[in-house]
Scaffold this motif. Structure first.
Motif, short mmCIF file in Angstrom:
data_model
loop_
_atom_site.label_atom_id
_atom_site.label_comp_id
_atom_site.label_asym_id
_atom_site.label_seq_id
_atom_site.Cartn_x
_atom_site.Cartn_y
_atom_site.Cartn_z
N ARG A 170 45.08 33.99 66.99
CA ARG A 170 44.86 34.63 65.19
C ARG A 170 44.62 34.85 64.36
NH1 ARG A 170 51.77 35.93 65.89
NH2 ARG A 170 51.65 36.70 67.70
N GLN A 171 44.20 33.23 64.45
CA GLN A 171 42.95 32.68 62.94
C GLN A 171 41.98 33.65 63.36
OE1 GLN A 171 43.24 28.76 62.98
NE2 GLN A 171 44.37 28.66 61.97
N LYS A 172 41.58 33.07 64.46
CA LYS A 172 39.93 34.42 65.49
C LYS A 172 39.90 35.61 64.42
CE LYS A 172 36.20 34.09 68.19
NZ LYS A 172 35.34 32.93 68.38
N GLU A 173 40.88 36.30 64.96
CA GLU A 173 40.98 37.81 64.97
C GLU A 173 41.11 38.32 63.64
OE1 GLU A 173 45.31 38.85 67.02
OE2 GLU A 173 43.99 39.02 69.00
N GLN A 174 41.91 36.86 62.77
CA GLN A 174 42.20 37.43 60.91
C GLN A 174 40.52 37.08 60.58
OE1 GLN A 174 44.69 38.15 59.33
NE2 GLN A 174 43.66 38.43 57.91
N GLU A 175 40.16 36.09 60.90
CA GLU A 175 37.98 36.35 60.36
C GLU A 175 37.95 37.19 60.57
OE1 GLU A 175 37.66 31.99 62.30
OE2 GLU A 175 39.14 31.11 61.20
N THR A 176 38.13 37.87 61.95
CA THR A 176 37.71 39.11 62.14
C THR A 176 37.52 40.20 60.94
OG1 THR A 176 37.17 38.31 64.24
CG2 THR A 176 36.70 40.13 64.22
N VAL A 177 38.61 40.45 61.14
CA VAL A 177 39.24 41.81 60.31
C VAL A 177 38.41 41.31 58.59
CG1 VAL A 177 41.33 42.05 59.28
CG2 VAL A 177 41.45 42.24 61.66
N THR A 178 38.89 39.76 58.27
CA THR A 178 38.46 39.47 57.04
C THR A 178 37.03 39.40 56.56
OG1 THR A 178 40.52 37.95 56.53
CG2 THR A 178 38.04 37.46 55.28
N LYS A 179 36.20 39.33 58.12
CA LYS A 179 34.83 39.75 57.82
C LYS A 179 34.40 41.46 58.02
CE LYS A 179 30.50 38.51 60.32
NZ LYS A 179 30.11 37.99 61.75
N TYR A 180 34.96 42.50 58.57
CA TYR A 180 34.78 43.46 58.67
C TYR A 180 35.01 43.89 57.35
CZ TYR A 180 35.25 48.46 59.51
OH TYR A 180 35.59 49.77 59.54
N LYS A 181 36.49 43.39 56.52
CA LYS A 181 36.74 44.71 55.42
C LYS A 181 35.92 43.54 54.61
CE LYS A 181 41.42 44.66 55.86
NZ LYS A 181 42.58 43.83 55.32
#
Length: 190
Positions: A76-87
């Protein structure tokens, strides 16, 4: 498990609290019971793979359940990091360069070379503008030239979408005559 005398249901009743313990111990908020479900699956897998000669079942359950939940947290943290990076990348692109903002959106401001190619026949556009009211020209400029949506134009100008649509209807009505057709700008490259 090699021993059929103890069913998983019995093991589950005896060990269900282990799942809740690890959820609490890892400070996990689980409103949708996703971690509980993951713990249940981990317990089933541990039950299936347990080898009595390797150690106590309780220790094995604790190890498997805890590690499965930690893996889920990391995922979940990795998915959140990916979303944050994309944003962050999207925000950088949206805020980089020559943009103007309207309604929480950014629109690219054409540079001089792009403007020249879009407005290749300046005399044509001046003639069109002379036939239109200020609001009608706004519709031509934003809707046709800058390719903004009616909704975005309405938000930028502080009017309703219906008002912007009416500007467009009037522009079409005024320019529909034969004079308007004869004054079209030449096609690019032609």
């Amino acid at each position: 498990m090699g021993e059929d005398s103890v069913t998983f249901e019995e093991i589950f009743k005896q060990n269900e609290r282990r799942i809740h313990y690890h959820i609490h111990k890892l400070n996990i908020r689980d409103p949708h019971q996703e971690f509980y479900s993951e713990g249940l699956v981990a317990m089933w897998n541990a039950y299936e793979k347990y080898q009595p000669d390797k150690g106590p079942m309780a220790t094995y359950f604790n190890f498997i359940i805890r590690n499965r939940m930690i893996d889920m947290i990391r995922k979940r943290q990795k998915e959140q990091e990916t979303v944050t990076k994309y944003k962050a990348e999207h925000k950088t692109v949206a805020e980089d360069g020559n943009y103007y903002r309207y309604n929480d959106r950014a629109a690219l401001v054409l540079n001089v070379a792009e403007s020249a190619s879009t407005l290749e026949n300046e005399a044509f556009w001046q003639d069109v503008r002379s036939q239109l009211s200020e609001n009608q020209w706004k519709w031509v400029r934003f809707f046709i030239i800058e390719d903004m949506s009616v909704k975005d134009i309405a938000a930028q100008e502080g009017v309703s979408a219906e008002a912007v649509k009416s500007w467009g209807k009037e522009v079409r009505r005024k320019l529909r005559g034969t004079e308007g057709r004869d004054r079209r700008p030449p096609l690019p490259g032609g």
